[in-house]
Design an enzyme around this catalytic site. Structure first.
Site, PDB file in Angstrom:
ATOM      1  N   GLY A   1      -4.827   5.446  11.442  1.00  0.00           N
ATOM      2  CA  GLY A   1      -4.039   5.143  12.633  1.00  0.00           C
ATOM      3  C   GLY A   1      -2.890   4.208  12.338  1.00  0.00           C
ATOM      4  O   GLY A   1      -2.365   4.178  11.215  1.00  0.00           O
TER       5      GLY A   1
ATOM      6  N   ASP B   1     -10.650   5.222  -2.637  1.00  0.00           N
ATOM      7  CA  ASP B   1      -9.270   5.548  -2.246  1.00  0.00           C
ATOM      8  C   ASP B   1      -8.310   4.489  -2.793  1.00  0.00           C
ATOM      9  O   ASP B   1      -7.419   4.019  -2.091  1.00  0.00           O
ATOM     10  CB  ASP B   1      -9.149   5.643  -0.727  1.00  0.00           C
ATOM     11  CG  ASP B   1      -7.883   6.376  -0.278  1.00  0.00           C
ATOM     12  OD1 ASP B   1      -7.288   7.108  -1.105  1.00  0.00           O
ATOM     13  OD2 ASP B   1      -7.473   6.212   0.882  1.00  0.00           O
TER      14      ASP B   1
END
Length: 337
Positions: free
Chosen positions: A54, A164
């Site tokens: 987001g 990640d």
């Protein structure tokens, strides 16, 4: 070699102590929805960035300026990533990991310490920032990333794989200390009897393009070595200042089997510059050239497509990087004197 071994053993003991005591004194606040609505200004001036989860805003909550990450309704991520990030960051603290201040479950909002000095990606991609991104700073960043990963991989009771790791997820605080962030797809690893390597198995491997471990992508098995692969690509970027896409192959093809480590410094420098492997923004002396060659070698080994051929982060990679860091610190103090 004996000195490196002693330093490593001391570091290992420190990491084990930190990992076992990492949850002590951790404070976490559950914010209510009205606090989020009242405190987060939804305008571009307060937007710090956007990601797969987001939008991140700068906000003031309970008299502290923080970074608030709010789930985008169109995001493919959601409740699972929200809970995963809390599960990991709520229980650990480390100087090279972002601090999670709290969350709002109703809004799927996460509140972090504010890290105002941008990302490693900014420093590698932005020409002006790269120009002022010294070799000493790059070595310090490599050391910090290694230290954070060793800490995560030794966390108790379960090791943690970041999953990640990339420059966009490495942020800098107001003192330019770098911290790993974005733990939404990180995983708590389970010990296995068959291989002895802690892992997490998934049917849908997730990661970021050139930083994603090829074996994880093919098998769905996430291990600490998956983070080592991503670290290898980042080490190559710190030396070259180039994009990660195709970088390892580009360097291997350029070197054509040349053993830089066995050459004298002048020839090392000539080859690095001629083949355009060394970032043109870096002006290195002989000691730093030798360290740059070591970092390229480590980067290539870490980013090997075969997991079993990657070096041990704790035993091989961290001691070498830490040795460079100490060398650069001493070298820097000599220049000041």
């Amino acid at each position: 070699m004996k000195t490196i071994t002693i330093v490593y053993e001391q570091f290992r003991q420190w990491i084990e102590d930190k990992a076992s005591n990492s949850s002590s004194g951790v404070s976490f606040i559950e914010f209510n929805p009205s606090e989020v609505d009242d405190s987060v200004p939804k305008d571009q001036n307060h937007c710090l960035g956007r990601g797969g989860y987001g939008i991140v805003y700068k906000a003031k909550l309970r008299n502290e300026t923080v970074a608030v990450k709010i789930l985008n309704e169109s995001s493919r991520q959601g409740e699972r990533e929200f809970k995963q990030e809390i599960a990991i960051l709520k229980r650990i603290r480390h100087q090279n990991l972002i601090t999670l201040r709290g969350a709002c479950s109703e809004k799927f909002a996460l509140m972090y310490e504010l890290l105002p000095n941008g990302t490693l990606e900014d420093r590698l991609i932005n020409e002006k920032q790269r120009e002022s991104f010294s070799w000493e700073e790059r070595v310090r960043v490599a050391t910090s990333i290694c230290t954070a990963l060793v800490f995560l991989h030794n966390a108790k009771p379960n090791p943690i794989a970041h999953g990640d790791l990339k420059p966009g997820n490495i942020l800098f605080d107001d003192e330019n200390i770098c911290k790993l962030s974005d733990f939404g797809i990180s995983r708590l690893l389970q010990q296995t009897n068959d291989t002895g390597t802690p892992n997490h198995i998934t049917e849908v491997p997730k990661g970021s393009g050139p930083y994603m471990d090829p074996e994880f992508k093919n098998t769905g098995k996430l291990t600490p070595q998956s983070d080592v692969f991503a670290l290898g690509i980042i080490l190559l970027q710190l030396v070259t200042g180039q994009s990660a896409t195709g970088l390892r192959k580009h360097i291997v093809d350029k070197l054509e089997g040349k053993k830089l480590e066995k050459m004298h410094t002048r020839k090392q420098k000539m080859i690095l510059e001629k083949l355009k492997i060394l970032d043109a923004q870096l002006k290195l002396d002989d000691t730093s050239i030798q360290d740059a060659v070591k970092m390229v070698s480590l980067g290539l080994r870490c980013s090997n497509s075969e997991r079993k051929r990657r070096p041990s982060l704790e035993i091989e990679v961290w001691p070498e990087i830490e040795s460079m860091n100490k060398s650069e610190c001493l070298h820097g103090s000599d220049e000041v004197d």
